[in-house]
Design an enzyme around this catalytic site. Sequence first.
Site, PDB file in Angstrom:
ATOM      1  N   GLU A 235      -5.241  -4.896  10.717  1.00 55.60           N
ATOM      2  CA  GLU A 235      -3.980  -3.946  10.927  1.00 55.60           C
ATOM      3  C   GLU A 235      -4.248  -3.042  12.213  1.00 55.60           C
ATOM      4  OE1 GLU A 235      -2.319  -2.749   6.844  1.00 55.60           O
ATOM      5  OE2 GLU A 235      -3.911  -1.292   7.264  1.00 55.60           O
TER       6      GLU A 235
ATOM      7  N   LYS B  29       0.306   4.140  -0.270  1.00 52.13           N
ATOM      8  CA  LYS B  29      -0.548   5.474   0.328  1.00 52.13           C
ATOM      9  C   LYS B  29      -0.132   6.731  -0.401  1.00 52.13           C
ATOM     10  CE  LYS B  29      -0.265   3.136   4.923  1.00 52.13           C
ATOM     11  NZ  LYS B  29      -0.247   3.268   6.163  1.00 52.13           N
TER      12      LYS B  29
ATOM     13  N   GLY C  47       2.896   2.312  10.889  1.00 55.53           N
ATOM     14  CA  GLY C  47       3.791   3.371  10.897  1.00 55.53           C
ATOM     15  C   GLY C  47       4.708   3.768  11.887  1.00 55.53           C
TER      16      GLY C  47
ATOM     17  N   GLU D  62      -6.883   4.743   8.039  1.00 56.50           N
ATOM     18  CA  GLU D  62      -6.687   6.042   7.684  1.00 56.50           C
ATOM     19  C   GLU D  62      -7.849   6.663   7.124  1.00 56.50           C
ATOM     20  OE1 GLU D  62      -2.858   5.554   5.770  1.00 56.50           O
ATOM     21  OE2 GLU D  62      -2.377   4.739   7.524  1.00 56.50           O
TER      22      GLU D  62
ATOM     23  N   HIS E  83      -9.559   0.960   5.155  1.00 57.24           N
ATOM     24  CA  HIS E  83      -8.219   1.211   6.000  1.00 57.24           C
ATOM     25  C   HIS E  83      -8.427   2.137   7.169  1.00 57.24           C
ATOM     26  CE1 HIS E  83      -4.071   2.455   6.569  1.00 57.24           C
ATOM     27  NE2 HIS E  83      -3.735   1.385   6.141  1.00 57.24           N
TER      28      HIS E  83
ATOM     29  N   SER F 241       3.821  -2.005  10.474  1.00 60.62           N
ATOM     30  CA  SER F 241       5.341  -2.138  10.482  1.00 60.62           C
ATOM     31  C   SER F 241       5.847  -3.590   9.992  1.00 60.62           C
ATOM     32  CB  SER F 241       5.634  -1.658  12.159  1.00 60.62           C
ATOM     33  OG  SER F 241       5.250  -0.430  12.443  1.00 60.62           O
TER      34      SER F 241
ATOM     35  N   ASN G 226       0.855  -1.063   0.064  1.00 62.89           N
ATOM     36  CA  ASN G 226       0.029  -0.016  -0.026  1.00 62.89           C
ATOM     37  C   ASN G 226       1.163   0.987   0.160  1.00 62.89           C
ATOM     38  OD1 ASN G 226      -1.827   2.242   0.530  1.00 62.89           O
ATOM     39  ND2 ASN G 226      -2.411   1.490   2.616  1.00 62.89           N
TER      40      ASN G 226
END
Length: 253
Positions: free
Chosen positions: A170, A11, A176, A100, A98, A216, A9
């Site tokens: 996730e 992003k 991250g 985000e 996702h 990560s 991904n």
Amino acid sequence: MRKRIVAGNWKMNKTYEEALSLVSEIDNMVKDEVNGEVTVIVAPPFPFLQSVGKLTQGNDLMYLAAQNVSEHESGAYTGEVSASMLKSVGVQYVIIGHSERRMYHHEDAQTLYKKLKAAIAQGMTPIFCCGEPLEERDADRHFDYVGKQLHDSLSYLSNEEFDKVVVAYEPIWAIGTGRTASSQQAQEMHAYIREQLSRMFDAEAAFNCSILYGGSCNPGNARELFSQPDVDGGLIGGASLKSRDFTDIIKSF
Ligand code: 13P
């Protein structure tokens, strides 16, 4: 059969030129170094899908994903991209839900359900994301939290529709942050997810569903994570932006 999948991904990263060099590096490394047992997916930003797709089409192991899709079919939705548009430029997978997008774009469970339907109707495979924030894990409510995410968006699908779906776990606290779920934490959540899926759909479909880990994941921890019986691969953020790291993760199987 449950597929082993490693998806990158990207992003909101890379310019056009950078995206093309990244995918051609990955394409070369995958051709040279990866055997046929892993499905490799790249999810570049929308403007690069078609050009990146030209390269993935030439590689039997590589597939193209979008990072989002509109829940609407067509019409006056400025700035949105429909499932049929994605399909028409060769997109095969779509990341949906996702964290985000849930967080910054307020995508709720019903919207995600509509996005799943839209993608499936166009014959694309959704990669449906779930995962808890740190406070839910600290309060020991992570199973219930993820269970509700699955139930609220997936349970309205038919068995035939669900057959198409890939799930990605996730944990938000691992995205991250450099802090990865341990392989034991990943395995117990993946097993829980599979059990929940088997209650919503038939047992065989749940058994065959690929459940990816994201957060990560890197060349140093992928092997241990992927060795778990219910971890069928990874959804990779940061490390997918470096061809060497991404390929090494793919080779961790
Ligand atoms: P990182 O691998 O950068 O933690 O991101 C994971 C992710 O969000 C993939 O969708």
